[in-house]
Each structure stands twice: as C-alpha cells, then as structure tokens.
Design a protein around this motif. Structure first.
Motif, PDB file in Angstrom:
ATOM      1  N   ASP B  68       0.800  -1.223   0.000  1.00 14.40           N
ATOM      2  CA  ASP B  68       0.000   0.000   0.000  1.00 14.40           C
ATOM      3  C   ASP B  68       0.830   1.270   0.000  1.00 14.40           C
ATOM      4  N   ALA B  69       2.128   1.173   0.243  1.00 18.68           N
ATOM      5  CA  ALA B  69       2.968   2.371   0.278  1.00 18.68           C
ATOM      6  C   ALA B  69       4.429   1.991   0.120  1.00 18.68           C
ATOM      7  N   VAL B  70       5.196   2.963  -0.389  1.00 18.97           N
ATOM      8  CA  VAL B  70       6.651   2.838  -0.372  1.00 18.97           C
ATOM      9  C   VAL B  70       7.119   3.587   0.874  1.00 18.97           C
ATOM     10  N   MET B  71       7.782   2.874   1.765  1.00 24.17           N
ATOM     11  CA  MET B  71       8.184   3.472   3.037  1.00 24.17           C
ATOM     12  C   MET B  71       9.640   3.935   2.944  1.00 24.17           C
ATOM     13  N   LEU B  72       9.907   5.134   3.459  1.00 21.35           N
ATOM     14  CA  LEU B  72      11.287   5.591   3.537  1.00 21.35           C
ATOM     15  C   LEU B  72      11.537   6.126   4.939  1.00 21.35           C
ATOM     16  N   ARG B  73      12.804   6.196   5.296  1.00 23.16           N
ATOM     17  CA  ARG B  73      13.129   6.579   6.679  1.00 23.16           C
ATOM     18  C   ARG B  73      12.711   8.028   6.930  1.00 23.16           C
ATOM     19  N   ASP B  74      13.162   8.931   6.085  1.00 21.69           N
ATOM     20  CA  ASP B  74      12.752  10.334   6.201  1.00 21.69           C
ATOM     21  C   ASP B  74      13.002  11.025   4.868  1.00 21.69           C
ATOM     22  N   ALA B  75      12.485  12.228   4.767  1.00 18.79           N
ATOM     23  CA  ALA B  75      12.549  12.949   3.498  1.00 18.79           C
ATOM     24  C   ALA B  75      13.971  13.342   3.122  1.00 18.79           C
ATOM     25  N   LEU B  76      14.918  13.225   4.054  1.00 17.52           N
ATOM     26  CA  LEU B  76      16.304  13.560   3.744  1.00 17.52           C
ATOM     27  C   LEU B  76      16.917  12.575   2.754  1.00 17.52           C
ATOM     28  N   GLY B  77      16.250  11.449   2.539  1.00 20.75           N
ATOM     29  CA  GLY B  77      16.777  10.432   1.630  1.00 20.75           C
ATOM     30  C   GLY B  77      16.554  10.737   0.163  1.00 20.75           C
ATOM     31  N   LEU B  78      15.848  11.837  -0.151  1.00 18.80           N
ATOM     32  CA  LEU B  78      15.600  12.181  -1.553  1.00 18.80           C
ATOM     33  C   LEU B  78      16.833  12.844  -2.161  1.00 18.80           C
ATOM     34  N   ILE B  79      17.015  12.631  -3.451  1.00 23.24           N
ATOM     35  CA  ILE B  79      18.134  13.252  -4.168  1.00 23.24           C
ATOM     36  C   ILE B  79      17.599  13.868  -5.457  1.00 23.24           C
ATOM     37  N   PRO B  80      18.346  14.804  -6.066  1.00 25.90           N
ATOM     38  CA  PRO B  80      17.888  15.355  -7.348  1.00 25.90           C
ATOM     39  C   PRO B  80      17.674  14.232  -8.370  1.00 25.90           C
ATOM     40  N   GLU B  81      16.597  14.379  -9.139  1.00 26.03           N
ATOM     41  CA  GLU B  81      16.243  13.297 -10.067  1.00 26.03           C
ATOM     42  C   GLU B  81      17.352  13.017 -11.066  1.00 26.03           C
ATOM     43  N   ASP B  82      18.028  14.071 -11.533  1.00 29.64           N
ATOM     44  CA  ASP B  82      19.092  13.877 -12.515  1.00 29.64           C
ATOM     45  C   ASP B  82      20.209  12.984 -11.977  1.00 29.64           C
ATOM     46  N   ALA B  83      20.446  13.090 -10.659  1.00 28.94           N
ATOM     47  CA  ALA B  83      21.515  12.287 -10.059  1.00 28.94           C
ATOM     48  C   ALA B  83      21.180  10.798 -10.117  1.00 28.94           C
ATOM     49  N   LEU B  84      19.896  10.480 -10.207  1.00 25.78           N
ATOM     50  CA  LEU B  84      19.490   9.067 -10.236  1.00 25.78           C
ATOM     51  C   LEU B  84      19.323   8.555 -11.663  1.00 25.78           C
ATOM     52  N   THR B  85      18.716   9.389 -12.497  1.00 29.91           N
ATOM     53  CA  THR B  85      18.414   8.914 -13.844  1.00 29.91           C
ATOM     54  C   THR B  85      19.565   9.174 -14.813  1.00 29.91           C
ATOM     55  N   GLY B  86      20.385  10.205 -14.536  1.00 33.67           N
ATOM     56  CA  GLY B  86      21.446  10.551 -15.473  1.00 33.67           C
ATOM     57  C   GLY B  86      20.839  10.862 -16.829  1.00 33.67           C
ATOM     58  N   HIS B  87      21.492  10.451 -17.852  1.00 29.56           N
ATOM     59  CA  HIS B  87      20.975  10.701 -19.197  1.00 29.56           C
ATOM     60  C   HIS B  87      20.272   9.464 -19.753  1.00 29.56           C
ATOM     61  N   ARG B  88      20.200   8.408 -18.932  1.00 26.99           N
ATOM     62  CA  ARG B  88      19.653   7.150 -19.445  1.00 26.99           C
ATOM     63  C   ARG B  88      18.126   7.149 -19.466  1.00 26.99           C
ATOM     64  N   GLY B  89      17.540   8.025 -18.605  1.00 28.85           N
ATOM     65  CA  GLY B  89      16.090   8.001 -18.508  1.00 28.85           C
ATOM     66  C   GLY B  89      15.645   6.743 -17.805  1.00 28.85           C
ATOM     67  N   SER B  90      14.385   6.457 -17.895  1.00 30.40           N
ATOM     68  CA  SER B  90      13.826   5.322 -17.183  1.00 30.40           C
ATOM     69  C   SER B  90      14.017   4.041 -17.976  1.00 30.40           C
ATOM     70  N   LEU B  91      14.643   3.060 -17.342  1.00 32.56           N
ATOM     71  CA  LEU B  91      14.808   1.786 -18.031  1.00 32.56           C
ATOM     72  C   LEU B  91      13.460   1.112 -18.249  1.00 32.56           C
ATOM     73  N   ARG B  92      12.509   1.386 -17.333  1.00 31.53           N
ATOM     74  CA  ARG B  92      11.190   0.781 -17.505  1.00 31.53           C
ATOM     75  C   ARG B  92      10.596   1.193 -18.850  1.00 31.53           C
ATOM     76  N   ALA B  93      10.817   2.479 -19.188  1.00 29.09           N
ATOM     77  CA  ALA B  93      10.299   2.951 -20.468  1.00 29.09           C
ATOM     78  C   ALA B  93      10.946   2.195 -21.617  1.00 29.09           C
ATOM     79  N   ARG B  94      12.221   1.819 -21.447  1.00 22.14           N
ATOM     80  CA  ARG B  94      12.901   1.085 -22.520  1.00 22.14           C
ATOM     81  C   ARG B  94      12.498  -0.385 -22.523  1.00 22.14           C
ATOM     82  N   VAL B  95      12.236  -0.934 -21.347  1.00 20.33           N
ATOM     83  CA  VAL B  95      11.924  -2.358 -21.261  1.00 20.33           C
ATOM     84  C   VAL B  95      10.498  -2.630 -21.727  1.00 20.33           C
ATOM     85  N   LEU B  96       9.568  -1.747 -21.379  1.00 20.75           N
ATOM     86  CA  LEU B  96       8.189  -1.979 -21.789  1.00 20.75           C
ATOM     87  C   LEU B  96       8.098  -1.966 -23.307  1.00 20.75           C
ATOM     88  N   GLY B  97       7.524  -3.012 -23.845  1.00 17.59           N
ATOM     89  CA  GLY B  97       7.413  -3.129 -25.295  1.00 17.59           C
ATOM     90  C   GLY B  97       8.637  -3.740 -25.942  1.00 17.59           C
TER      91      GLY B  97
END
Lengths: 138, 202
Positions: B68-97
C-alpha cells in the motif's frame, strides 16, 4: 486510564475548576514517544483553537480537564489526530484505522491503541503523520 | 519471498516516511541496466494537479516496498532526479514493449510489465509478457499475457531481452503462479526449480 474519545468535548477549566476556558477539540499524540503532547482547546464564538502542553494539565476527569495555574498557550503543533488515522506497517501495508486509544491521565502515556484490526501496544508505534500512523510490523 | 507486484502497479503508490507523512507519489520505477534491481523511483506531488517533483527516491533510502505504500526513513533520503536517472532516462520505459527472445533466437513475445519483489530486496523477479502465438497458442490475433521468471541469465541488449530456453519452459498465468515458479514449485509435468537469485544488490 482514560479513552481519547471520552476526553474529546470535555470542558477545559482553570485551576479553580469553575473558570471555563473552552472544550477539548483534540489531543496531539507523539506516537514515537508514545505520549500525549498537547491538548487543543476550542474556545470563543468563532471556535478558534489554542494548544496547551499536556504538562500544564492538572487533572482529567469526567467533569473536565483542569489546567494548572501557570498554564500558558503552547506553540501549536501540526494537528494530527490519532483518532480515525490510517494504520500503516513499516512494511507498507495498511492495517485498518484507529478507533480509540487508552491513555494514563497522570502522565499522558499511551497505554494501547485500538484499531479496526485489533489492539496495538505502544511499543509498536513509530510515528503519526499527515498520512498514517506507522507501526512496527508484528 | 515477499509479495510480488508489477512496476505499473507502483505508479501513484504513496511514498510515506516512518513518521507517517506522505511526501509524494511514485511516478516511475527505475531499474539498473541489467534489469536485476530497482535503483529508485521518480516522484510526483501529492495533489491531483501536482506535476513531477525534481527529486527522486534512490533505493538505498527505501525502508520497504509495500502493498500500500513505499516506506522511507525520512525525506532527507531524496536526491535530485538527474543524479538518479542521469541521461539514461527510465529503463522501464525502454523495457516496456521490448522484444523477448530465447538464446536460440526464438521470439517469446514483448514485455508488458516488470515484476518486482516487495519488501527490502528491490529484486526484479520476472516479466509480464504479451506472448508470441508459437509460445502460447490461443485465439487468432489474441496475444495471451503470461508471466515468465527473470532467471539468473537474462541478457539485456538494447531493446531486446534474451532468456535461456530453460527459463521460458515454465510460464505462469498470474502473479501467484510466478511466485510459485520463483520458489521452485512446478505444476504437473514441470521440471526443476528456477534460480531467481541474481546476486547481492548493488
């Protein structure tokens, strides 16, 4: 032992027990610490709310909540009402809703939380936020 | 094994701190390049018209992926989206289809969804595929949706996933069947267990 639902709506009076200051709107509970932190008092014709620290409460009974002589308005915390809160385990699974809680009036300690899925001991409480009461998986 | 869930079903799931505050909703699920592990989630705001958030939730900050939820310890665990995705974008988008083939080059179908394990592992355990007619015969023009375990030997080559024949021999009709498959339980006429342990998370 008192139930939260028994306290809500009780008159709040000064130390003499006669000066009426308002009625109990809700109690702010610090779930992580397992204690009541504040009494939110509704008062006046516009039903404005003020917060009073639980330490400023002299006694709680069926007749009302009596405050100490040195009671002062407390900085209001974000109102998070335990009653009706969604219960969520730390594993991210919903476990019903809070129906009531038993509290020790002398200390404000939460003794048990009653939910639609059964009773929770205070040791399982992790936090109460704007979305849910989070509890340890048991 | 914890509950299995599809990556599509995670979209709009609330992201909640252990303090009980909902800070966002899941927008998309990100995987590593080998489609072994969840690396994190991109997020949207909580309100109806909220757009994407500039921050993302990396998997190490996740306390548990729940029903029912994604649990995280606290909001300090968030990072800028670019730092996670880089230039690759979402692999899910590439895998679907993406096309799915056996090592012998036989078409299995196309990927309709990614199946992940709930809890704390972040493991990808299989795929929901629109099966090729040769793999799962059915009505003409109708591609049946079946589940296939990821197995330890999947290869990702661009928009193509390659699975060993052994893995493709065992299919499931639903998530419960895939759970049984990944636990090594076979239906009548089935073979041995499917090894789903891709190793320790990064």
């Amino acid at each position: 032992m008192m139930l939260l639902t028994e306290v809500y709506g009780l008159p709040v009076t000064g130390p003499d027990g006669r000066t009426r200051l308002g009625t109990v709107a809700s109690l702010s509970v610090d779930a992580g610490a397992g204690t009541v932190r504040q009494v939110r008092v509704r008062r006046g014709p516009f039903r404005k709310e003020a917060a009073v620290s639980w330490d400023a409460v002299r006694s709680v009974g069926p007749d009302g909540v009596r405050l100490r002589a040195d009671a002062a308005a407390d900085a209001p915390r974000r109102p998070r009402d335990l009653l009706g809160s969604l219960v969520l385990t730390e594993a991210g699974r919903e476990r019903g809703r809070v129906l009531d809680a038993a509290v020790a009036p002398e200390t404000g300690r939460v003794l048990a939380v009653f939910t639609t899925r059964g009773e929770l001991p205070p040791a399982r409480l992790l936090g109460l936020g704007d979305h849910a009461l989070v509890v340890r998986s048991g | 094994m914890d509950e299995l869930m599809t990556a599509r079903s995670l979209t709009t799931r609330p992201v909640v701190t252990l303090g009980g505050d909902a800070i966002a909703h899941v927008r998309d699920t990100l995987f590593d390049a080998e489609a072994r592990w969840i690396t994190g989630f991109t997020l949207t705001g909580r309100r109806l018209l909220s757009g994407p958030l500039p921050h993302a939730l990396p998997w190490p900050s996740v306390h548990a992926l729940g029903h029912d939820a994604v649990m995280l310890r606290d909001a300090l665990g968030l990072i800028p989206e670019d730092a996670l995705t880089g230039h690759r974008g979402s692999l899910r988008a590439r895998v679907l289809g993406a096309r799915m083939l056996t090592e012998a080059g036989e078409a299995i179908g196309t990927v309709a969804d990614v199946v992940v394990e709930g809890g704390t592992s972040g493991r990808i355990v299989g795929f929901r595929i629109a099966a090729d007619q040769r793999l799962v015969p059915g009505r003409s023009g109708h591609r049946r949706r079946v589940y296939v375990a990821r197995g330890p030997s999947l290869t990702v080559a661009g928009r193509t996933l390659v699975l060993p024949e052994e893995t493709v021999r065992h299919l499931a009709d639903d998530l419960a069947g895939l759970t049984a498959l990944t636990r090594g339980v076979r239906g009548p006429g089935g073979g041995g267990g499917t090894d789903t342990g891709p190793g320790a998370p990064p």
